[in-house]
Design a protein around this motif. Structure first.
Motif, PDB file in Angstrom:
ATOM      1  N   GLN A  87      11.310   3.332  -3.882  1.00  0.00           N
ATOM      2  CA  GLN A  87      10.017   2.682  -4.032  1.00  0.00           C
ATOM      3  C   GLN A  87       8.933   3.362  -3.209  1.00  0.00           C
ATOM      4  O   GLN A  87       7.796   3.540  -3.677  1.00  0.00           O
ATOM      5  N   ARG A  90       7.788   6.572  -4.849  1.00  0.00           N
ATOM      6  CA  ARG A  90       6.966   6.269  -6.029  1.00  0.00           C
ATOM      7  C   ARG A  90       5.554   5.854  -5.620  1.00  0.00           C
ATOM      8  O   ARG A  90       4.566   6.270  -6.232  1.00  0.00           O
ATOM      9  N   GLU A  91       5.443   5.042  -4.585  1.00  0.00           N
ATOM     10  CA  GLU A  91       4.134   4.609  -4.126  1.00  0.00           C
ATOM     11  C   GLU A  91       3.321   5.781  -3.588  1.00  0.00           C
ATOM     12  O   GLU A  91       2.113   5.885  -3.849  1.00  0.00           O
ATOM     13  N   CYS A  92       3.966   6.661  -2.848  1.00  0.00           N
ATOM     14  CA  CYS A  92       3.257   7.819  -2.302  1.00  0.00           C
ATOM     15  C   CYS A  92       2.762   8.742  -3.410  1.00  0.00           C
ATOM     16  O   CYS A  92       1.641   9.266  -3.340  1.00  0.00           O
ATOM     17  N   GLU A  95      -0.290   7.132  -4.986  1.00  0.00           N
ATOM     18  CA  GLU A  95      -1.478   7.302  -4.159  1.00  0.00           C
ATOM     19  C   GLU A  95      -2.018   8.720  -4.261  1.00  0.00           C
ATOM     20  O   GLU A  95      -3.227   8.935  -4.355  1.00  0.00           O
ATOM     21  N   SER A 141      -2.983   4.219 -10.427  1.00  0.00           N
ATOM     22  CA  SER A 141      -1.990   3.971  -9.375  1.00  0.00           C
ATOM     23  C   SER A 141      -1.770   2.516  -9.011  1.00  0.00           C
ATOM     24  O   SER A 141      -0.825   2.205  -8.283  1.00  0.00           O
ATOM     25  N   SER A 145       1.409   1.410  -6.442  1.00  0.00           N
ATOM     26  CA  SER A 145       1.142   1.407  -4.998  1.00  0.00           C
ATOM     27  C   SER A 145       0.093   0.399  -4.561  1.00  0.00           C
ATOM     28  O   SER A 145      -0.109   0.206  -3.364  1.00  0.00           O
ATOM     29  N   SER A 154      -6.021   1.211   3.606  1.00  0.00           N
ATOM     30  CA  SER A 154      -4.628   0.999   4.008  1.00  0.00           C
ATOM     31  C   SER A 154      -4.545   0.438   5.422  1.00  0.00           C
ATOM     32  O   SER A 154      -3.758  -0.480   5.698  1.00  0.00           O
ATOM     33  N   HIS A 163       0.243  -5.153   4.317  1.00  0.00           N
ATOM     34  CA  HIS A 163       0.864  -3.858   4.022  1.00  0.00           C
ATOM     35  C   HIS A 163       1.677  -3.449   5.238  1.00  0.00           C
ATOM     36  O   HIS A 163       1.215  -3.603   6.375  1.00  0.00           O
ATOM     37  N   LYS A 167       4.635   2.107   6.372  1.00  0.00           N
ATOM     38  CA  LYS A 167       4.210   2.913   5.230  1.00  0.00           C
ATOM     39  C   LYS A 167       2.879   3.623   5.457  1.00  0.00           C
ATOM     40  O   LYS A 167       2.519   4.516   4.685  1.00  0.00           O
ATOM     41  N   TYR A 171       1.331   6.869   3.342  1.00  0.00           N
ATOM     42  CA  TYR A 171       0.184   6.687   2.450  1.00  0.00           C
ATOM     43  C   TYR A 171      -0.945   7.647   2.812  1.00  0.00           C
ATOM     44  O   TYR A 171      -1.537   8.296   1.939  1.00  0.00           O
TER      45      TYR A 171
END
Length: 367
Positions: A87, A90-92, A95, A141, A145, A154, A163, A167, A171
Motif C-alpha cells: 500500500q 502504491r501511495e508513493c 503522489e 492520485s 494516496s 501532508s 495521516h 509516511k 510522501y
C-alpha cells in the motif's frame, strides 16, 4: 410468513449469456434464515459473471465464456505480473504521478508564455495551467494516496492526526521526485524554444532569464522576509480552502467536484497573490524543478539568486499550512456539534470522576 423464490428456466443452446447482475447476488435475509444467502458464493460468481467459474461447472463455463472469451488477454496477464500490492509503495507512486501532472501543465504553461514572449499566452494562462494541473493531478492520485501533492499539506494532515507521521518522508520524497521528472519533461519538450529565447545562455536573471520557467524567484522589490510573509499568507489561504472543502460538517461538496474547486482555489490565489514571487505554495513544486535546473545547466545561481531565496518556498509554505490549519480548526471545525455516532462514543467512555450533573446534558438523547 412465506418467501417465494423464482428460478430462471434452464439455459438453452444458442441463447445469449446472462448479463452481469446485481440484485441476484445480494444477500437475502429473513427472520428464519438470518445471515444465509439464497445463492452460494460460487453460484453467485457464475451467474453474475464476476469471474470465470471453476472446473466444477464446465457446462456453464462453456456457455458463459464461449471460445475462451472470458480468459485474460496476454497483455492483461503481463500487466497483472507488474501489480504492486504494498500500500505504501502504491501511495508513493500515486503522489509522484499526481505531482508530475501538476508540474507538467503548470511549468509547461510558463514555458509557453515565456519563450513566445507573451504571444501565445499571458499571466492568466499560467494561472489556468497550474489550476488545471492541480485539478487533474488530484483526479490521477486521490483514489490511491488522497492526492496531497504538496509536502505542506501532508505535514498539516500529520499534525491533525489524519495521516501517519511514518509516511511523511516517503510522501515528500516522491512528491519532489514527481516535480523533478515533470520539470525534466518540460525542459526536454521546450529545449529548442528555450535555447532560441535565451540565445544559448541559461540564466536565472536578466531580460532572457529562463530559470523562472521551472522554479519561483522574487520580484526585484521583494525582500526575503517579505517573501516569507507572502508565502505564509498564500499557503494559509490554500489550506483554509482545502480543509473547508473536505469538512463534511461544514459543507457537502460532491466528491467529483472537490478537485475542481481545489484548482479554483489555486487559480484565485495566483490571480490575487502571484506577483510578488510566483505563489509556489508547495515545497515540492519549487524544489524539484529548481534541482533540475541546477543539474541541467543553470548551475549554482539557482540557489544564489534573490539573495539566497531558494529556502523560502520550502520553509514558508510549511509554516503557512500549519497556520491555516490551526486557524480553520479553531474558528470552524472544532465547534461543529457532535454527530450521533460521536455522541454515543463519548457517552460510552468511562464516567469515573464525573458527577451526574456533568453527565446530564452530555449524554441525553437529542430531541
Amino acid at each position: 410468513m412465506s418467501y417465494k423464490v423464482s428460478y430462471s428456466p434452464p439455459l438453452r443452446a444458442g441463447t445469449p449469456p446472462p448479463q452481469p447482475c446485481h440484485k441476484v447476488c445480494g444477500v437475502a435475509f429473513s427472520p428464519r434464515l438470518k445471515g444465509q444467502t439464497l445463492l452460494s458464493q460460487a453460484g453467485c460468481a457464475v451467474l453474475c459473471g464476476s469471474h470465470p467459474p471453476g472446473d466444477g461447472v464446465p457446462a456453464l463455463k462453456a456457455h458463459l465464456w464461449p471460445d475462451g472469451a472470458g480468459k485474460h488477454s496476454r497483455m492483461e496477464r503481463l500487466l497483472r505480473k507488474c501489480q504492486i500490492t504494498n500500500q505504501l509503495v502504491r501511495e508513493c507512486m500515486a503522489e509522484c504521478l499526481g505531482v508530475y501532472v501538476l508540474i507538467l501543465f503548470g511549468c509547461g504553461s510558463v514555458a509557453q508564455v515565456t519563450t513566445t514572449e507573451d504571444k501565445k499566452g499571458q499571466y492568466l494562462s499560467i494561472n489556468l495551467g497550474f489550476a488545471l494541473g492541480v485539478t487533474f493531478g488530484i483526479f490521477v492520485s486521490r483514489g490511491v494516496s488522497g492526492a496531497h501533492l504538496n509536502p505542506a499539506v501532508s505535514l498539516s494532515l500529520c499534525a491533525l492526526g489524519r495521516h501517519p507521521w511514518m509516511k511523511l518522508p516517503f510522501y515528500v520524497f516522491f512528491q519532489v521526485l514527481g516535480a523533478f521528472l515533470a520539470a525534466a519533461t518540460v525542459g526536454l519538450q521546450y529545449y529548442d524554444a528555450i535555447q532560441a529565447y535565451s540565445r544559448g545562455e541559461l540564466t536565472t536573471t536578466g531580460p532572457t532569464a529562463t530559470a523562472g520557467i521551472f522554479a519561483t524567484y522574487p520580484a526585484d522589490y521583494l525582500s526575503v522576509w517579505g517573501g516569507v510573509v507572502d508565502q505564509v499568507i498564500g499557503t494559509a489561504a490554500l489550506l483554509l480552502c482545502v480543509l473547508a472543502l473536505g469538512d463534511r460538517g461544514n459543507s457537502s461538496v460532491p466528491d467529483g467536484l472537490q478537485p475542481v474547486l481545489v484548482g479554483a482555489a489555486v487559480l484565485v490565489i495566483g490571480i490575487s497573490m502571484g506577483s510578488n514571487s510566483g505563489y509556489a505554495l508547495n515545497p515540492a513544486r519549487d524544489f524539484g524543478p529548481r534541482l533540475f535546473t541546477y543539474f541541467a545547466g543553470w548551475g549554482v545561481d539557482v540557489f544564489k539568486a534573490g539573495g539566497g531565496w531558494w529556502w523560502v518556498p520550502i520553509v514558508a509554505p510549511c509554516v503557512g499550512a500549519l497556520l491555516g490549519t490551526l486557524i480553520y480548526e479553531l474558528m470552524i471545525e472544532v465547534h461543529h456539534p457532535l454527530s450521533p455516532s460521536e455522541l454515543q462514543t463519548s457517552c460510552q467512555e468511562p464516567t469515573e470522576g464525573k458527577t451526574g450533573l456533568e453527565l446530564e446534558g452530555v449524554c441525553e438523547k437529542p430531541t
